[in-house]
Write a protein that holds these residues in place. Sequence first.
Motif, PDB file in Angstrom:
ATOM      1  N   VAL A   1       0.855  -1.202   0.000  1.00 29.61           N
ATOM      2  CA  VAL A   1       0.000   0.000   0.000  1.00 29.61           C
ATOM      3  C   VAL A   1       0.885   1.243   0.000  1.00 29.61           C
ATOM      4  CG1 VAL A   1      -1.728   1.297   1.302  1.00 29.61           C
ATOM      5  CG2 VAL A   1      -1.872  -1.190   1.213  1.00 29.61           C
TER       6      VAL A   1
ATOM      7  N   ASP B   1      -6.216   6.470   5.968  1.00 27.66           N
ATOM      8  CA  ASP B   1      -6.296   5.154   6.600  1.00 27.66           C
ATOM      9  C   ASP B   1      -7.503   5.135   7.558  1.00 27.66           C
ATOM     10  OD1 ASP B   1      -5.844   2.740   7.741  1.00 27.66           O
ATOM     11  OD2 ASP B   1      -3.928   3.241   8.663  1.00 27.66           O
TER      12      ASP B   1
ATOM     13  N   LEU C   1      -7.745   3.675   2.502  1.00 31.70           N
ATOM     14  CA  LEU C   1      -7.312   2.344   2.915  1.00 31.70           C
ATOM     15  C   LEU C   1      -8.127   1.827   4.103  1.00 31.70           C
ATOM     16  CD1 LEU C   1      -5.105   0.032   3.076  1.00 31.70           C
ATOM     17  CD2 LEU C   1      -3.809   1.584   4.537  1.00 31.70           C
TER      18      LEU C   1
END
Length: 477
Positions: free
Chosen positions: A244, A257, A283
């Motif tokens: 990532v 995130d 993410l």
Amino acid sequence: MKILSNPFFLFLIMITVLFLLRILLFKTGLIYTAKKLWRSIEDCFHVYQFFKVPEFNENMQENNLYYKVSLYITSLTSIEDSDYTNLFTGKKQNDIVLRLDHNQTIDDDFLGARVSWINQNQEKGSKNFVLKIRRADKRRILRPYLQHIHTVSDEVEQRNYRDLKLHMNIEDDSNHEKKCWRSIPFNHPSTFDTISMEPDLKNKVKSDLESFLKAKQYYQRLGRAWKRSFLLYGPSGTGKSSFVAAMANFLHYDIYDIDLSKVKANSDLKSLLLQTTSKALVLIEDLDRYLMDKSTAVSLSSLFNFMDGIWSSCCAEERIMVFTMNNKDLVEPAVLRPGRIDVHLHFPLCDFSSFKSLASSYLRVKDHKLFSQVEEIFQTGASLSPAEIGELMIANRNSPSRALKSVITALQTDGDGRGTLNIGQLSVKGLAEPVGGVLSGEGVYSVKDFKKLYGLWRMKNNKKSTPFDSTLVRKHG
Ligand SMILES: Nc1ncnc2c1ncn2[C@@H]1O[C@H](COP(=O)(O)OP(=O)(O)OP(=O)(O)O)[C@@H](O)[C@H]1O
Ligand SMILES: [Mg+2]
């Protein structure tokens, strides 16, 4: 007295006085006071108009113009003349960047007109740049000036390559501003070159990302949100999180995130998405865990809206979504259906070829007499994660033979704790004393202990999974 009536001497005296005055003004810095005084007198004869550029809009989405103005101001040479300027180290070594301090003003000239920028910080923590411009000049210069800011800031961005940020969602009830994200600089060194992965697959992912970046019109024509979703799945320590980071560095995207356990309602998930900028990598790590434990307040239908990009229609474009999982077999198939997840990438445990790639990057060894032995052990089905093998290599990086022997021992015991490694082989930095139960015997670590020591002792799923059988489910464009 006679001298004073002599024009030549009078002229000479005047020159001397002016010269001394100049020295006095410049040497003592009085010139700045004089300039300020003159400026305030001048200001009395002009009417000004103010334009505020806030950092966030009313939905708490980042205002891109604010970012552009901040870049533009940094590029002005007059920033050095500001009363109070902050100094930061730049990206390159010995680089120093000047940034205007709070509530400081900086002047700029454009098409013969003078304008000022004020870096305004308000009590509630909100930040704005305020443009002060003479009303008489406004009509003539405002639009071209804003255009000029765009051009210059783009150039500066290209030159400096914008610093990336890692944004994390906040769970704070006292957060009156409804700001959903907290940001820190993102300097993860992981790149596609540092990830050991089948080269073909790596290239496929790279070109998939590249073609995504160019596909704005294509997505528009299809009436789809310009987003692409990736699922990275595989056992612990196989490089999903590092991948990532490599994606973000490759795309030059900020990472957002999302910790689903901190999301208290479906609407919060929507706000989170609304407050992301374009060029964002959104993410969600360990999605399988949240779905199985039900450790989030987010409903499945909201998660689907989030994944499908329905909510993306109301926020910035160009979005990559990445979900990581240890085991996708335990997740409802609807979560993984095409469109919701575009690309599935499997991260398996090491095979011999990924072992060689790790040996090449960690030990700078392309071939070694012990390789054939390592290969034989892999053929028996033994395997470890790249993280485990990587750690053994780092610990023994000064002696490739020792590193390879320790990998062989670890593979032979296959992590079940029977094998032992000599403590002399390990350089454990930053651990003042042994972690509970880690030392076993006299100066000897078992493989199991070694894993605990590096925090790698996790449940391993798919232990015998086929190596890198990743498939790009669908290629767009
Ligand atoms: N394929 C790989 N190539 C190079 N290094 C790797 C690879 N896989 C893991 N590593 C190294 O192992 C460490 C752990 O990897 P990472 O955190 O990315 O694993 P993960 O799959 O996200 O694990 P988890 O599922 O536990 O979160 C990192 O320091 C990384 O550099
Ligand atoms: Mg991870």
